[in-house]
Scaffold this motif. Structure first.
Motif, PDB file in Angstrom:
ATOM      1  N   UNK A  15       0.837  -1.207   0.000  1.00  0.00           N
ATOM      2  CA  UNK A  15       0.000   0.000   0.000  1.00  0.00           C
ATOM      3  C   UNK A  15       0.871   1.257   0.000  1.00  0.00           C
ATOM      4  N   UNK A  16       1.951   1.220   0.766  1.00  0.00           N
ATOM      5  CA  UNK A  16       2.833   2.386   0.873  1.00  0.00           C
ATOM      6  C   UNK A  16       3.661   2.596  -0.395  1.00  0.00           C
ATOM      7  N   UNK A  17       4.050   1.525  -1.050  1.00  0.00           N
ATOM      8  CA  UNK A  17       4.932   1.649  -2.210  1.00  0.00           C
ATOM      9  C   UNK A  17       4.201   1.586  -3.538  1.00  0.00           C
ATOM     10  N   UNK A  18       2.899   1.447  -3.518  1.00  0.00           N
ATOM     11  CA  UNK A  18       2.163   1.299  -4.772  1.00  0.00           C
ATOM     12  C   UNK A  18       2.258   2.541  -5.660  1.00  0.00           C
ATOM     13  N   UNK A  19       2.562   3.692  -5.072  1.00  0.00           N
ATOM     14  CA  UNK A  19       2.755   4.907  -5.872  1.00  0.00           C
ATOM     15  C   UNK A  19       4.239   5.163  -6.128  1.00  0.00           C
ATOM     16  N   UNK A  24       7.868   9.119   4.372  1.00  0.00           N
ATOM     17  CA  UNK A  24       8.191   9.049   5.805  1.00  0.00           C
ATOM     18  C   UNK A  24       6.924   8.867   6.628  1.00  0.00           C
ATOM     19  N   UNK A  25       5.840   9.542   6.225  1.00  0.00           N
ATOM     20  CA  UNK A  25       4.559   9.404   6.926  1.00  0.00           C
ATOM     21  C   UNK A  25       4.059   7.957   6.870  1.00  0.00           C
ATOM     22  N   UNK A  26       4.177   7.348   5.700  1.00  0.00           N
ATOM     23  CA  UNK A  26       3.708   5.964   5.541  1.00  0.00           C
ATOM     24  C   UNK A  26       4.540   5.009   6.392  1.00  0.00           C
ATOM     25  N   UNK A  27       5.849   5.205   6.408  1.00  0.00           N
ATOM     26  CA  UNK A  27       6.713   4.358   7.232  1.00  0.00           C
ATOM     27  C   UNK A  27       6.383   4.513   8.710  1.00  0.00           C
ATOM     28  N   UNK A  28       6.178   5.755   9.140  1.00  0.00           N
ATOM     29  CA  UNK A  28       5.814   5.986  10.545  1.00  0.00           C
ATOM     30  C   UNK A  28       4.471   5.344  10.881  1.00  0.00           C
TER      31      UNK A  28
END
Length: 136
Positions: A15-19, A24-28
């Motif tokens: 979900x985080x890397x699909x774009x 940093x927000x997604x990792x957090x």
């Protein structure tokens, strides 16, 4: 063998890397969800990097995206399918703007899960509500 914890983390990573890039927000958000959600009780945080690397290896292989989703769903009990969709939506919604690629991933995941449309819509609305901010 993919564990249920690994499966949930794999779906959050996709979900985080699909774009194309994990912000940093997604990792957090991923680490916060792992730290707070009861479903991650017993997960060894020292494994997070290797779980993420395993996910990347699968994604970079043949039929990577479908393989990640299929293996994740196979590793999850049916009762955690709504949780899987919820954590994926939570990560995708963290920046309050979903790129077409993120929307497409969520649509593909929705199609593969045994969830009705009402359930997935409720999860999506709840995530948007949680991430709203007061107007400035």
């Amino acid at each position: 063998m993919t564990t249920a914890h690994d499966a949930l983390i794999h779906l959050m990573i996709v979900a985080a890397t699909s774009d194309s890039a994990m912000s940093e927000k997604e990792l957090k958000r991923i680490t916060a969800l792992i730290d707070r959600l009861p479903v991650f009780e017993g997960f060894d945080r020292s494994r997070l990097e290797s779980v993420a690397n395993d996910c990347a290896d699968i994604l970079n292989g043949p039929d990577g995206l479908d393989r990640v989703m299929d293996e994740a769903i196979a590793a999850l009990p049916i009762k955690l399918q709504d949780t899987a969709y919820a954590v994926a939506v939570e990560v995708a919604a963290v920046d309050l703007f979903l790129e077409q690629e993120e929307l497409r991933f969520l649509e593909m995941l929705r199609d593969k899960l045994s969830l009705d449309r009402l359930t997935t819509a409720a999860i999506e609305v709840a995530a948007r509500a949680r991430h709203r901010r007061l107007p400035s």
